[in-house]
Design a protein around this motif. Structure first.
Motif, PDB file in Angstrom:
ATOM      1  N   ALA A 186      49.205  36.966  41.721  1.00 25.38           N
ATOM      2  CA  ALA A 186      48.429  38.173  41.409  1.00 25.38           C
ATOM      3  C   ALA A 186      46.958  37.831  41.198  1.00 25.38           C
ATOM      4  O   ALA A 186      46.059  38.562  41.644  1.00 25.38           O
ATOM      5  CB  ALA A 186      48.999  38.854  40.162  1.00 25.38           C
ATOM      6  N   ALA A 187      46.701  36.703  40.514  1.00 27.24           N
ATOM      7  CA  ALA A 187      45.317  36.292  40.269  1.00 27.24           C
ATOM      8  C   ALA A 187      44.608  35.943  41.572  1.00 27.24           C
ATOM      9  O   ALA A 187      43.415  36.240  41.749  1.00 27.24           O
ATOM     10  CB  ALA A 187      45.291  35.102  39.307  1.00 27.24           C
ATOM     11  N   LEU A 188      45.330  35.321  42.496  1.00 24.44           N
ATOM     12  CA  LEU A 188      44.734  34.987  43.788  1.00 24.44           C
ATOM     13  C   LEU A 188      44.343  36.249  44.565  1.00 24.44           C
ATOM     14  O   LEU A 188      43.291  36.314  45.186  1.00 24.44           O
ATOM     15  CB  LEU A 188      45.705  34.146  44.616  1.00 24.44           C
ATOM     16  CG  LEU A 188      45.872  32.683  44.174  1.00 24.44           C
ATOM     17  CD1 LEU A 188      47.059  32.044  44.886  1.00 24.44           C
ATOM     18  CD2 LEU A 188      44.593  31.892  44.447  1.00 24.44           C
ATOM     19  N   PHE A 189      45.187  37.270  44.502  1.00 26.76           N
ATOM     20  CA  PHE A 189      44.849  38.531  45.168  1.00 26.76           C
ATOM     21  C   PHE A 189      43.646  39.194  44.497  1.00 26.76           C
ATOM     22  O   PHE A 189      42.821  39.825  45.156  1.00 26.76           O
ATOM     23  CB  PHE A 189      46.044  39.479  45.140  1.00 26.76           C
ATOM     24  CG  PHE A 189      47.147  39.093  46.080  1.00 26.76           C
ATOM     25  CD1 PHE A 189      46.863  38.551  47.328  1.00 26.76           C
ATOM     26  CD2 PHE A 189      48.480  39.244  45.725  1.00 26.76           C
ATOM     27  CE1 PHE A 189      47.876  38.179  48.206  1.00 26.76           C
ATOM     28  CE2 PHE A 189      49.495  38.886  46.583  1.00 26.76           C
ATOM     29  CZ  PHE A 189      49.196  38.354  47.830  1.00 26.76           C
ATOM     30  N   ALA A 190      43.526  39.031  43.174  1.00 28.65           N
ATOM     31  CA  ALA A 190      42.373  39.584  42.462  1.00 28.65           C
ATOM     32  C   ALA A 190      41.085  38.902  42.915  1.00 28.65           C
ATOM     33  O   ALA A 190      40.044  39.546  43.092  1.00 28.65           O
ATOM     34  CB  ALA A 190      42.563  39.426  40.953  1.00 28.65           C
ATOM     35  N   VAL A 191      41.157  37.585  43.104  1.00 21.99           N
ATOM     36  CA  VAL A 191      39.978  36.849  43.593  1.00 21.99           C
ATOM     37  C   VAL A 191      39.615  37.333  44.991  1.00 21.99           C
ATOM     38  O   VAL A 191      38.438  37.533  45.312  1.00 21.99           O
ATOM     39  CB  VAL A 191      40.261  35.328  43.605  1.00 21.99           C
ATOM     40  CG1 VAL A 191      39.133  34.585  44.308  1.00 21.99           C
ATOM     41  CG2 VAL A 191      40.420  34.810  42.173  1.00 21.99           C
ATOM     42  N   ARG A 192      40.612  37.551  45.837  1.00 21.19           N
ATOM     43  CA  ARG A 192      40.343  38.080  47.167  1.00 21.19           C
ATOM     44  C   ARG A 192      39.652  39.438  47.095  1.00 21.19           C
ATOM     45  O   ARG A 192      38.860  39.797  47.961  1.00 21.19           O
ATOM     46  CB  ARG A 192      41.646  38.232  47.954  1.00 21.19           C
ATOM     47  CG  ARG A 192      42.274  36.928  48.394  1.00 21.19           C
ATOM     48  CD  ARG A 192      43.502  37.197  49.241  1.00 21.19           C
ATOM     49  NE  ARG A 192      44.204  35.972  49.613  1.00 21.19           N
ATOM     50  CZ  ARG A 192      45.313  35.953  50.343  1.00 21.19           C
ATOM     51  NH1 ARG A 192      45.836  37.087  50.782  1.00 21.19           N
ATOM     52  NH2 ARG A 192      45.894  34.801  50.644  1.00 21.19           N
ATOM     53  N   GLY A 193      39.948  40.179  46.037  1.00 25.64           N
ATOM     54  CA  GLY A 193      39.338  41.491  45.868  1.00 25.64           C
ATOM     55  C   GLY A 193      37.972  41.447  45.221  1.00 25.64           C
ATOM     56  O   GLY A 193      37.397  42.496  44.912  1.00 25.64           O
ATOM     57  N   GLY A 194      37.474  40.239  44.966  1.00 19.88           N
ATOM     58  CA  GLY A 194      36.126  40.099  44.432  1.00 19.88           C
ATOM     59  C   GLY A 194      36.010  40.069  42.927  1.00 19.88           C
ATOM     60  O   GLY A 194      34.908  40.180  42.382  1.00 19.88           O
ATOM     61  N   LEU A 195      37.125  39.880  42.217  1.00 19.60           N
ATOM     62  CA  LEU A 195      37.081  39.902  40.753  1.00 19.60           C
ATOM     63  C   LEU A 195      36.752  38.550  40.132  1.00 19.60           C
ATOM     64  O   LEU A 195      36.575  38.446  38.928  1.00 19.60           O
ATOM     65  CB  LEU A 195      38.415  40.405  40.194  1.00 19.60           C
ATOM     66  CG  LEU A 195      38.779  41.846  40.562  1.00 19.60           C
ATOM     67  CD1 LEU A 195      40.100  42.236  39.911  1.00 19.60           C
ATOM     68  CD2 LEU A 195      37.678  42.813  40.130  1.00 19.60           C
ATOM     69  N   GLY A 196      36.684  37.488  40.925  1.00 20.16           N
ATOM     70  CA  GLY A 196      36.314  36.183  40.390  1.00 20.16           C
ATOM     71  C   GLY A 196      37.505  35.423  39.840  1.00 20.16           C
ATOM     72  O   GLY A 196      38.608  35.966  39.683  1.00 20.16           O
ATOM     73  N   GLY A 197      37.271  34.147  39.535  1.00 21.01           N
ATOM     74  CA  GLY A 197      38.330  33.276  39.042  1.00 21.01           C
ATOM     75  C   GLY A 197      38.772  33.626  37.633  1.00 21.01           C
ATOM     76  O   GLY A 197      38.149  34.435  36.943  1.00 21.01           O
ATOM     77  N   VAL A 198      39.850  32.973  37.198  1.00 24.22           N
ATOM     78  CA  VAL A 198      40.418  33.291  35.886  1.00 24.22           C
ATOM     79  C   VAL A 198      41.243  32.107  35.405  1.00 24.22           C
ATOM     80  O   VAL A 198      41.702  31.281  36.197  1.00 24.22           O
ATOM     81  CB  VAL A 198      41.302  34.561  35.977  1.00 24.22           C
ATOM     82  CG1 VAL A 198      42.546  34.287  36.839  1.00 24.22           C
ATOM     83  CG2 VAL A 198      41.712  35.063  34.598  1.00 24.22           C
ATOM     84  N   ILE A 199      41.401  32.026  34.087  1.00 18.00           N
ATOM     85  CA  ILE A 199      42.285  31.035  33.475  1.00 18.00           C
ATOM     86  C   ILE A 199      43.543  31.753  33.011  1.00 18.00           C
ATOM     87  O   ILE A 199      43.467  32.731  32.257  1.00 18.00           O
ATOM     88  CB  ILE A 199      41.611  30.335  32.286  1.00 18.00           C
ATOM     89  CG1 ILE A 199      40.381  29.560  32.751  1.00 18.00           C
ATOM     90  CG2 ILE A 199      42.594  29.397  31.586  1.00 18.00           C
ATOM     91  CD1 ILE A 199      39.548  29.009  31.610  1.00 18.00           C
TER      92      ILE A 199
END
Length: 319
Positions: A186-199
Motif C-alpha cells: 500500500a505504501a509503494l502505491f502511495a509513493v507512486r501517487g506522489g505522496l512520498g516515502g514513509v516509515i
C-alpha cells in the motif's frame, strides 16, 4: 493470463531479514512482481540450517523452509562493516527496504529509518519486530507462542478445562509477515501517487491483536469478556469432530435443517425431543447430544456414512 504486468512490476525491495515473518513478507512482494534482493551476512541466514532438508541434484542439502520463504528472490552477501558502500548503493537503488524480524537487525546493519528517509525521500522503510521498533517493549524478543499470548488470542483459545491452546506451527508469525507485505505494498502505491516515502513500524503482536474482531466489539457494546469454550459443546452448532468407527464425522446444521433431521439420520428418536430443537436447549444438553452421537456412530465407517444415499435422502427431505 491477462497479459497485464504484475502489480509491483518495476519495484525493487531490499530485505534485511532473519527469522520467518520478514522473509515471508518479502517473498509475497516478489510473488507480486517486485525484484526482491535478500541481504545476508557472511554466516548466512540461520534459517538455512532449519530442517527438514532436501538434497539437490548436485548432492547439496538445503532447508525446505528456507527455500520456501526465499523463493522469487535474488541474494547478496555483505559484511555490515566492510561493505557499507555497497550496502548504501543497494539501498539507493531501491523503492523499499524491509528490516526484521528483530530490532537488532537495525543495529547489525547500521540502519536508521529516519536517516534513510531523509536521504531518500521517496523510499518506503518498514520494520517488522515483535513489539514495534519504539516503545517500552521494543527490545523484547518473542516466539510465536509469546506473540499469540501477548496479542490476547490465547484468552479465548481452546476449552475452559485446559490450558490455552496455541495455534499450530508458526501461524502467528506468518500472519505478521502477510500483514507487513500488504502494508508495504500500500505504501509503494502511495509513493507512486506522489505522496512520498514513509516509515512503517509494524508490531507482530499488534498484527495478531487485529484478529480480535469479535472480542473487542462484544466487550465494547455488551460488556462481555470472551473466554475459552466449555469442555462440551453442542456438536450441531460447533461442528466439532465426533468419533466414528476408526475416524471422525463432523455434523453441523443451519437454520433450515432442524435437529430432528438427525433423529432419522442416526436412527435415534431421542434427537427429535423438544429440548433439542432450539440452540439454547442444545447448549444446555450438549453432553447428552454428544452421548447420542457417540452411541450411534460407534460402529460407523465415516466415508461410507457420507456416501450413503439413504443418509443423503433423509437430510434432503427436511429442506
Amino acid at each position: 493470463m491477462t497479459g497485464r504486468k504484475p502489480a509491483l512490476d518495476g519495484t525493487r525491495v531490499i530485505e534485511f531479514g532473519v527469522g520467518l515473518a520478514t522473509p515471508l513478507a518479502a517473498r509475497v512482494l516478489g510473488d507480486l512482481g517486485a525484484e526482491v534482493i535478500k541481504v545476508e551476512p557472511r554466516e548466512g541466514d540461520p534459517v538455512r540450517a532449519t530442517q527438514p532438508a532436501y538434497v539437490t541434484d548436485d548432492g547439496q542439502q538445503r532447508s525446505a523452509l528456507f527455500e520456501y520463504l526465499n523463493f522469487n528472490k535474488f541474494g547478496v552477501v555483505l559484511d555490515p562493516e566492510a561493505d557499507r558502500a555497497e550496502q548504501a548503493a543497494l539501498i539507493a537503488s531501491a523503492d523499499a527496504v524491509l528490516i526484521g524480524d528483530d530490532i537488532e537487525q537495525l543495529v547489525h546493519w547500521g540502519l536508521d529509518p529516519e536517516e534513510l528517509l531523509e536521504r531518500h525521500p521517496d523510499l518506503v522503510i518498514e520494520t517488522l519486530t515483535p513489539f514495534g521498533a519504539s516503545g517500552p517493549h521494543s527490545g523484547w524478543r518473542a516466539t510465536d507462542l509469546i506473540l499469540q499470548a501477548a496479542s490476547g488470542l490465547l484468552s479465548f483459545s481452546g476449552t475452559s478445562d485446559r490450558a490455552p491452546l496455541k495455534r499450530g506451527l508458526h501461524q502467528g508469525v506468518y500472519e505478521s509477515g502477510l500483514t507487513a507485505a500488504y502494508a508495504l505494498e500500500a505504501a509503494l502505491f502511495a509513493v507512486r501517487g506522489g505522496l512520498g516515502g514513509v516509515i512503517l513500524d509494524v508490531s507482530m503482536a499488534e498484527c495478531l491483536t487485529s484478529e480480535l474482531v469479535l472480542t473487542v466489539p462484544e466487550y465494547t457494546f455488551t460488556g462481555t469478556v470472551s473466554s475459552r469454550r466449555p469442555p462440551v459443546l453442542d456438536p450441531l452448532i460447533s461442528g466439532d469432530p465426533l468419533p466414528a468407527g476408526d475416524g471422525y464425522i463432523s455434523a453441523q446444521i443451519n437454520t433450515i435443517t432442524p435437529a430432528s433431521a438427525f433423529a432419522d439420520l442416526l436412527g435415534d428418536p431421542r434427537l427429535a425431543e423438544e429440548r433439542y430443537q432450539t440452540a439454547e436447549g442444545r447448549a444446555i444438553n450438549a453432553k447428552d447430544i454428544v452421548g447420542i452421537f457417540n452411541d450411534a456412530l460407534a460402529d460407523v465407517e465415516p466415508r461410507e456414512f457420507f456416501r450413503s444415499e439413504e443418509h443423503t435422502s433423509e437430510l434432503q427431505s427436511h429442506h
